[in-house]
Design a protein around this motif. Structure first.
Motif, short mmCIF file in Angstrom:
data_model
loop_
_atom_site.label_atom_id
_atom_site.label_comp_id
_atom_site.label_asym_id
_atom_site.label_seq_id
_atom_site.Cartn_x
_atom_site.Cartn_y
_atom_site.Cartn_z
N ALA A 132 0.85 -1.19 0.00
CA ALA A 132 0.00 0.00 0.00
C ALA A 132 0.89 1.24 0.00
N ARG A 133 0.83 2.01 -1.08
CA ARG A 133 1.66 3.20 -1.21
C ARG A 133 0.99 4.44 -0.63
N SER A 134 -0.32 4.37 -0.40
CA SER A 134 -1.04 5.46 0.27
C SER A 134 -1.87 4.82 1.38
N SER A 135 -2.59 5.62 2.11
CA SER A 135 -3.34 5.11 3.25
C SER A 135 -4.32 4.02 2.84
N PRO A 136 -4.13 2.80 3.35
CA PRO A 136 -5.05 1.72 3.02
C PRO A 136 -6.41 1.89 3.71
N ASN A 137 -6.48 2.82 4.65
CA ASN A 137 -7.73 3.07 5.37
C ASN A 137 -8.44 4.32 4.87
N SER A 138 -8.00 4.83 3.73
CA SER A 138 -8.66 6.01 3.16
C SER A 138 -10.01 5.61 2.59
N ARG A 139 -10.86 6.59 2.39
CA ARG A 139 -12.19 6.33 1.83
C ARG A 139 -12.08 5.63 0.47
N ALA A 140 -11.18 6.12 -0.38
CA ALA A 140 -11.02 5.54 -1.72
C ALA A 140 -10.56 4.09 -1.65
N SER A 141 -9.60 3.79 -0.77
CA SER A 141 -9.09 2.42 -0.66
C SER A 141 -10.17 1.47 -0.16
N ILE A 142 -10.92 1.88 0.84
CA ILE A 142 -11.97 1.02 1.39
C ILE A 142 -13.10 0.84 0.38
#
Length: 185
Positions: free
Chosen positions: A98-108
């Motif tokens: 995960a190169r950016s927050s895996p808990n971001s709205r987009a990722s979830i």
């Protein structure tokens, strides 16, 4: 299904929202972490997450992402090495960096997990951080179950503490007496 005769170290669920459940095979149970200097605490977290059922998906945090909040000396192991270790764990069905927050709205929204498992620490700061993160996710995704497991059981099982212990070891070479007599000093 976990085929181990060993019972995981007790890792209580702190979440009042979701009682212990068994997710179906097609449902995603998601967790994330650094997984640097892999230890029994990491393994227990993954075992407990998989014990919930479903497909266990794991986001291994990228080196640059870790440096932002752990400092320039971390991680110890490169992301590719940490991913290889996590992928090799039989409880893990899918893993990626995960190169950016895996808990971001987009990722979830993209992953669409049925449940998210967080490993939580013992400090008040960590509890407040997890409470804020859980509240944010539940406000945006009310159908996701969130499970919080104690991350360090016992408390010494953390990469930061392991690094601290290593730093305390005196810088002495330990040489077997037979090798010392042969001039291997």
């Amino acid at each position: 299904m976990i085929k181990s005769t060993r019972t995981p170290v007790s890792m209580p669920i702190f979440s009042e929202k979701c009682p212990p459940v068994r997710y179906t095979e097609g449902q995603v149970v998601f967790t994330t972490g650094c997984f640097d200097l892999f230890h029994a605490g990491h393994l227990n977290l993954l075992m407990c997450a998989k014990a919930l059922g479903g497909q266990l998906h794991v986001a291994v945090l990228a080196d640059d992402y870790i440096r932002k909040y752990k400092g320039r000396t971390r991680p110890i192991n490169r992301e590719e090495e940490r991913l290889l270790i996590v992928e090799s764990i039989r409880f893990v069905d899918r893993a990626w960096i995960a190169r950016s927050s895996p808990n971001s709205r987009a990722s979830i929204a993209q992953l669409r997990p049925r449940a998210i498992v967080f490993g939580v620490g013992c400090t008040q700061e960590e509890h407040l951080k997890n409470e804020a993160r859980t509240t944010r996710i539940l406000s945006e995704f009310p159908d996701i179950d969130i499970h919080l497991f104690s991350r360090h059981v016992p408390d010494e099982l953390s990469t930061t503490r392991i690094i601290g212990k290593i730093r305390e070891v005196p810088d002495e070479r330990v040489v077997h007496p037979a090798l010392a007599n042969e001039g291997f000093l």
